[in-house]
Design an enzyme around this catalytic site. Structure first.
Site, PDB file in Angstrom:
ATOM      1  N   ARG A   1      14.090  16.195   0.327  1.00 46.68           N
ATOM      2  CA  ARG A   1      14.201  15.339   1.501  1.00 46.68           C
ATOM      3  C   ARG A   1      15.578  15.511   2.142  1.00 46.68           C
ATOM      4  O   ARG A   1      16.579  15.698   1.435  1.00 46.68           O
ATOM      5  CB  ARG A   1      14.037  13.891   1.031  1.00 46.68           C
ATOM      6  CG  ARG A   1      14.051  12.836   2.114  1.00 46.68           C
ATOM      7  CD  ARG A   1      12.828  12.864   2.940  1.00 46.68           C
ATOM      8  NE  ARG A   1      12.627  11.641   3.691  1.00 46.68           N
ATOM      9  CZ  ARG A   1      11.782  11.549   4.718  1.00 46.68           C
ATOM     10  NH1 ARG A   1      11.091  12.592   5.110  1.00 46.68           N
ATOM     11  NH2 ARG A   1      11.614  10.403   5.346  1.00 46.68           N
TER      12      ARG A   1
ATOM     13  N   THR B   1       3.760  16.575  10.523  1.00 45.33           N
ATOM     14  CA  THR B   1       4.103  16.917   9.153  1.00 45.33           C
ATOM     15  C   THR B   1       3.001  17.859   8.698  1.00 45.33           C
ATOM     16  O   THR B   1       1.981  17.974   9.362  1.00 45.33           O
ATOM     17  CB  THR B   1       4.127  15.633   8.307  1.00 45.33           C
ATOM     18  OG1 THR B   1       5.167  14.814   8.802  1.00 45.33           O
ATOM     19  CG2 THR B   1       4.306  15.881   6.829  1.00 45.33           C
TER      20      THR B   1
ATOM     21  N   THR C   1       8.040  18.551   6.363  1.00 43.66           N
ATOM     22  CA  THR C   1       8.063  18.007   7.719  1.00 43.66           C
ATOM     23  C   THR C   1       9.366  18.215   8.464  1.00 43.66           C
ATOM     24  O   THR C   1      10.427  18.407   7.847  1.00 43.66           O
ATOM     25  CB  THR C   1       7.778  16.482   7.663  1.00 43.66           C
ATOM     26  OG1 THR C   1       7.579  15.985   8.976  1.00 43.66           O
ATOM     27  CG2 THR C   1       8.909  15.705   7.017  1.00 43.66           C
TER      28      THR C   1
ATOM     29  N   ASP D   1      13.440   7.992  10.232  1.00 40.14           N
ATOM     30  CA  ASP D   1      12.742   7.366   9.103  1.00 40.14           C
ATOM     31  C   ASP D   1      13.595   6.306   8.412  1.00 40.14           C
ATOM     32  O   ASP D   1      13.095   5.547   7.576  1.00 40.14           O
ATOM     33  CB  ASP D   1      12.302   8.423   8.075  1.00 40.14           C
ATOM     34  CG  ASP D   1      10.946   9.023   8.426  1.00 40.14           C
ATOM     35  OD1 ASP D   1      10.272   8.484   9.315  1.00 40.14           O
ATOM     36  OD2 ASP D   1      10.569  10.034   7.806  1.00 40.14           O
TER      37      ASP D   1
ATOM     38  N   SER E   1      10.370   7.799   2.910  1.00 38.38           N
ATOM     39  CA  SER E   1       9.268   8.614   3.415  1.00 38.38           C
ATOM     40  C   SER E   1       7.919   8.014   3.016  1.00 38.38           C
ATOM     41  O   SER E   1       7.836   7.213   2.071  1.00 38.38           O
ATOM     42  CB  SER E   1       9.385  10.015   2.816  1.00 38.38           C
ATOM     43  OG  SER E   1       8.260  10.789   3.142  1.00 38.38           O
TER      44      SER E   1
ATOM     45  N   GLY F   1       0.811  12.585   8.850  1.00 37.13           N
ATOM     46  CA  GLY F   1       0.327  11.382   9.551  1.00 37.13           C
ATOM     47  C   GLY F   1       1.256  10.189   9.461  1.00 37.13           C
ATOM     48  O   GLY F   1       0.806   9.054   9.645  1.00 37.13           O
TER      49      GLY F   1
HETATM   50  O1  DON Z   1       8.532  11.237   5.747  1.00 36.75           O
HETATM   51  C1  DON Z   1       7.780  10.616   6.465  1.00 36.75           C
HETATM   52  O2  DON Z   1       7.121   9.672   6.095  1.00 36.75           O
HETATM   53  C2  DON Z   1       7.623  11.072   7.908  1.00 36.75           C
HETATM   54  N1  DON Z   1       8.782  11.769   8.330  1.00 36.75           N
HETATM   55  C3  DON Z   1       6.400  11.897   7.999  1.00 36.75           C
HETATM   56  C4  DON Z   1       6.158  12.343   9.397  1.00 36.75           C
HETATM   57  C5  DON Z   1       4.777  12.716   9.655  1.00 36.75           C
HETATM   58  O3  DON Z   1       3.911  12.657   8.842  1.00 36.75           O
HETATM   59  C6  DON Z   1       4.536  13.119  11.048  1.00 36.75           C
HETATM   60  N2  DON Z   1       3.227  13.458  11.335  1.00 36.75           N
HETATM   61  N3  DON Z   1       2.274  13.653  10.996  1.00 36.75           N
END
Ligand code: DON
Length: 565
Positions: free
Chosen positions: A97, A374, A392, A416, A445, A466
């Site tokens: 991350r 993502t 992502t 985030d 996340s 998502g």
């Molecule tokens: O880490 C996370 O939860 C977000 N950055 C994930 C982003 C995401 O899933 C975007 N689209 N589908």
């Protein structure tokens, strides 16, 4: 029942449900299988397996290939998580991350009156977290890889040099984001993802700058990214356009091996991602709730199934907002959150004939964004090694900032974090102290790469993009399999529903709720919003005879593909 008495909508629902429940052909393979969001990346992974690489080699090659063929989510300047089960039955997880740069601070997206400017946390150089992907891939390869590092970079370099033929989905996405990418990259040369006219399906897109960056990573490993020319390009970008990532931030980045979170669900072992992802904790909480309320006694799509799911999710996402964050900076009470007694109390207020109201927050509600930027991939090899990786840039094309001369997009993962207690991020998720910005800290996340075992044997490898809907998509795939006993294709195809405490709404794919169930939910006060699609799964199932069945979510994302042999 007399047909004429059915409304046409009910009939449509029944037909759709029926078509969902007719087993579609999902091929099974004996040797290895790769499921990703892009057919070219799946082929890269399969070729690595066929060359004698293991699932972990294939994962590294797929991660780099996705950065070329799927630039809106595949990345070298983003981050992610991997959950691993080796053929010997050992579990591990890798946290690559992004982190907040050293100069980051809690109020960095607030003006002098304390109002959050989300544009700054979502677009441009200030939105960028220190990337984790390249270090993560190095660590994965060092610990588990079998082929030479360089061999794993070669397919991606070739694709970047020779060019990728654009699919309709990717051409459209580049056209949709043209203005935003242009805004963040004014006056830069070599931005292959910008052009005068429209991108069209069938256009070939090469990226020589990216090929050169990948070649530096091939030659020097992590130093090819965090030091030398690539690092210099990133720092120059930051200095020129108001970013705060320094050479020291890049040199200091380290991905981390973490003990995966393990839970039980009706005789299955659930192996998932611990904090700084909220995915594993939330997934295990939801499954325990299903066990307490015997989800398996209800039928799929029934009022009880949907209402119970939503009521569980309401409580689980409220916990997420209060308690989850980077465990290196905040004491996350993981054990307590998944403790049976705690959850019994937590879920005791659920009533099957009453909706619980989510508590009010000061910030207004935000629309859930249908976003698939993502990406998740699942891989198994002939020996039985398995890896689930979710990776992502956060938003589509991340911060939209391309590193000039580097050929790659930078993430916008800083969004985030909780920019201010109770202020929703782009996914409508709220947080507080646990997920406040601190230098070096990882942002919370929802990514939920997960592996499921049955009777001590590999059973499922799964995950999804998502944003906030990742957790509930993974959750629904697991209960579709275990409680509703669907076959592999149905598990993925079945319509999905999502709820997350705040906003106090229920999101449903169009065919998820029959008119009868929808009105019953509305009678109780649930606010239903129809969503085009929720999640894009990349699942592998293992049959009783040990064969691999891959299901790419082509219903929701046409380019997805399962490639096996
Ligand atoms: O880490 C996370 O939860 C977000 N950055 C994930 C982003 C995401 O899933 C975007 N689209 N589908």
């Amino acid at each position: 029942m007399c047909r004429t008495k059915l409304t046409s909508r009910l009939l449509a629902f029944i037909l759709l449900f029926f078509s969902c429940s007719v087993p579609l052909e999902s091929k099974s393979y004996k040797n290895g299988l790769v499921v990703t969001a892009h057919y070219l990346a799946s082929e890269v992974g399969k070729e690595i397996l066929q060359k004698g690489g293991n699932a972990f080699d294939a994962a590294v090659a797929v991660q780099f290939a996705l950065a070329v063929v799927y630039p809106r989510a595949g990345n070298i300047a983003g981050g992610g998580f991997a959950v691993i089960r080796t053929s010997g039955g050992d579990y591990n997880s890798l946290d690559f991350r992004e982190t907040a740069p050293k100069a980051a601070y809690e109020q960095m997206y607030c003006d002098k009156d304390g109002n959050v400017n989300s544009d700054l946390s979502q677009n441009g150089d200030l939105a960028v977290g220190v990337p984790g992907t390249v270090d993560g891939m190095m660590k994965l390869h060092q610990k588990y890889g079998r082929l030479r590092w360089g061999e794993l970079l070669e397919p991606a370099i070739k694709l970047a040099e020779e060019g990728v033929v654009l699919s309709l989905l990717e051409a459209n996405k580049l056209n949709d984001y043209h203005d935003q990418i242009q805004k963040q990259n004014k006056g830069k040369s070599l931005v292959p993802y910008l052009r005068e006219g429209l991108f069209r399906e069938g256009d070939t897109l090469s990226n020589i700058a990216l090929a050169r960056t990948l070649s530096r990573i091939k030659a020097s490993g992590r130093n090819g990214f965090y030091e030398g020319e690539t690092a210099g390009l990133i720092v120059a970008e930051m200095e020129k356009h108001g970013g705060i990532i320094t050479a020291e931030d890049l040199q200091g980045y380290q991905s981390v091996w973490r003990v995966p979170l393990i839970g039980d669900y009706r005789g299955h072992k659930i192996i998932s991602m611990p904090p700084p992802s909220s995915g594993g904790v939330a997934l295990i909480q939801l499954l325990k709730g299903c066990e307490m309320y015997n989800m398996n006694k209800y039928s799929f799509g029934s009022f009880e199934h949907i209402h119970l799911m939503v009521e569980l999710e309401r409580r689980v996402y409220a916990d997420r907002a209060a308690w989850l964050g980077d465990p290196d900076y905040y004491q996350v009470p993981v054990d307590r959150l998944i403790n049976d007694e705690y959850l019994e109390n937590r879920f005791a207020t659920i009533e099957m004939d009453k909706k619980t109201n989510s508590q009010d927050i000061k910030a207004g509600s935000v629309e859930l964004i249908e976003s698939f930027e993502t990406t998740h991939f699942s891989i198994v090899d002939s020996e039985g090694n398995a890896i689930a990786v979710t990776t992502t840039l956060n938003g589509n094309y991340g911060s939209k900032v391309m590193v000039e001369g580097g050929g790659f997009f930078l993430n916008n993962e800083m969004d985030d974090f909780s920019s201010k207690p109770g202020f929703p991020n782009q996914f409508g998720l709220v947080g507080g102290e646990a997920n406040a910005i601190k230098p070096g800290k990882r942002m919370l996340s929802s990514m939920t790469p997960t592996i499921v075992e049955k009777n001590g044997k590999l059973f499922m490898v799964l995950g999804s993009p998502g944003g906030s809907t990742i957790i509930t998509s993974v959750f629904q795939n697991i209960i579709n399999k275990i409680d509703f006993k669907m076959d592999s294709q149905q598990v993925v195809d079945a319509p999905r529903v999502h709820s997350q405490w705040l906003p106090d709404e229920v999101y449903a794919e169009a065919e998820a709720l029959s008119p009868k169930v929808k009105s019953k939910l509305e009678e109780l006060g649930h606010i239903i919003k129809i969503q085009n699609k929720i999640g894009v799964m990349a699942d592998i199932f293992v049959s009783d005879s040990g064969e691999y069945i891959g299901v790419a979510d082509t219903k929701r994302h046409k380019d997805s593909r399962a490639s096996g042999y």
